[in-house]
Write a protein that holds these residues in place. Sequence first.
Motif, PDB file in Angstrom:
ATOM      1  N   LEU A   4       0.842  -1.191   0.000  1.00  0.00           N
ATOM      2  CA  LEU A   4       0.000   0.000   0.000  1.00  0.00           C
ATOM      3  C   LEU A   4       0.877   1.240   0.000  1.00  0.00           C
ATOM      4  CD1 LEU A   4      -2.520  -1.144   2.772  1.00  0.00           C
ATOM      5  CD2 LEU A   4      -2.822  -1.312   0.302  1.00  0.00           C
ATOM      6  N   GLU A   6       0.455   5.430   0.108  1.00  0.00           N
ATOM      7  CA  GLU A   6      -0.400   6.603   0.232  1.00  0.00           C
ATOM      8  C   GLU A   6       0.227   7.807  -0.469  1.00  0.00           C
ATOM      9  OE1 GLU A   6      -0.578   4.609   4.420  1.00  0.00           O
ATOM     10  OE2 GLU A   6       0.937   5.089   2.911  1.00  0.00           O
ATOM     11  N   CYS A  22      -4.630   5.857  -1.846  1.00  0.00           N
ATOM     12  CA  CYS A  22      -3.869   4.688  -1.386  1.00  0.00           C
ATOM     13  C   CYS A  22      -3.900   3.673  -2.520  1.00  0.00           C
ATOM     14  CB  CYS A  22      -4.467   4.125  -0.114  1.00  0.00           C
ATOM     15  SG  CYS A  22      -3.683   2.609   0.463  1.00  0.00           S
ATOM     16  N   ALA A  24      -2.830   0.167  -4.185  1.00  0.00           N
ATOM     17  CA  ALA A  24      -2.474  -1.171  -3.746  1.00  0.00           C
ATOM     18  C   ALA A  24      -1.893  -1.976  -4.893  1.00  0.00           C
ATOM     19  CB  ALA A  24      -3.696  -1.888  -3.191  1.00  0.00           C
ATOM     20  N   PHE A  29      -7.162  -6.522  -4.947  1.00  0.00           N
ATOM     21  CA  PHE A  29      -7.496  -5.534  -3.939  1.00  0.00           C
ATOM     22  C   PHE A  29      -8.928  -5.663  -3.452  1.00  0.00           C
ATOM     23  CE2 PHE A  29      -6.847  -1.984  -1.448  1.00  0.00           C
ATOM     24  CZ  PHE A  29      -7.695  -0.929  -1.738  1.00  0.00           C
ATOM     25  N   THR A  34     -10.864  -2.115   3.605  1.00  0.00           N
ATOM     26  CA  THR A  34      -9.795  -1.151   3.801  1.00  0.00           C
ATOM     27  C   THR A  34     -10.226  -0.038   4.739  1.00  0.00           C
ATOM     28  OG1 THR A  34     -10.443   0.118   1.856  1.00  0.00           O
ATOM     29  CG2 THR A  34      -8.794  -1.597   1.535  1.00  0.00           C
ATOM     30  N   ARG A  72     -13.618   3.859  -2.938  1.00  0.00           N
ATOM     31  CA  ARG A  72     -12.616   2.987  -3.556  1.00  0.00           C
ATOM     32  C   ARG A  72     -12.986   2.725  -5.004  1.00  0.00           C
ATOM     33  NH1 ARG A  72     -12.354  -2.229  -0.069  1.00  0.00           N
ATOM     34  NH2 ARG A  72     -10.859  -2.901  -1.681  1.00  0.00           N
ATOM     35  N   THR A  78      -7.376   1.238  -5.843  1.00  0.00           N
ATOM     36  CA  THR A  78      -7.112   2.456  -5.099  1.00  0.00           C
ATOM     37  C   THR A  78      -8.275   2.778  -4.161  1.00  0.00           C
ATOM     38  OG1 THR A  78      -5.781   3.321  -6.918  1.00  0.00           O
ATOM     39  CG2 THR A  78      -6.521   4.904  -5.271  1.00  0.00           C
ATOM     40  N   CYS A  96      -3.260   4.182   5.327  1.00  0.00           N
ATOM     41  CA  CYS A  96      -4.300   3.282   4.859  1.00  0.00           C
ATOM     42  C   CYS A  96      -3.908   1.852   5.242  1.00  0.00           C
ATOM     43  CB  CYS A  96      -4.538   3.402   3.368  1.00  0.00           C
ATOM     44  SG  CYS A  96      -3.221   2.810   2.316  1.00  0.00           S
ATOM     45  N   ALA A  98      -5.288  -2.542   4.932  1.00  0.00           N
ATOM     46  CA  ALA A  98      -6.121  -3.541   4.261  1.00  0.00           C
ATOM     47  C   ALA A  98      -6.251  -4.774   5.146  1.00  0.00           C
ATOM     48  CB  ALA A  98      -5.513  -3.921   2.911  1.00  0.00           C
ATOM     49  N   GLY A 116       0.196   1.012   4.845  1.00  0.00           N
ATOM     50  CA  GLY A 116       1.077   1.851   4.062  1.00  0.00           C
ATOM     51  C   GLY A 116       2.077   2.568   4.950  1.00  0.00           C
TER      52      GLY A 116
END
Length: 125
Positions: A4, A6, A22, A24, A29, A34, A72, A78, A96, A98, A116
């Motif tokens: 991740l 940011e 953010c 990924a 994803f 998230t 998202r 993202t 961020c 996940a 991140g």
Amino acid sequence: QVQLVESGGGLVQAGGSLRLSCAASGRTFSRYATGWFRQAPGKEREFVAAISRSGGNTYYADSVKGRFTISRDNTKNTVYLHMNSLKPEDTAVYYCAAASASGTYYTSPAPYDYWGQGTQVTVSS
């Protein structure tokens, strides 16, 4: 493994707006719920907003409700945090995260598997 990254942080005057992104990479994803968290100097990391895998469910901390919007785009891998009406107390490093667990979304850091590196947001008065 998910990476991740940011971006979008910066210095803004009170009342202004920023959009954090953010991005990924790695596994699909859309398999991950998230969230965004923030940490100010000398304070613990706190929950800001969370979004489900499809984007259909969102949840916000009371302190940002009505001012921040999480969204998202799974086609771009993202997640975004749109921040309006920023206040000096929003100043923090924003992260961020996940989560691969099966819940819709999470408001505590523990369930999140990947984080991140953070992006600094500074709001001047």
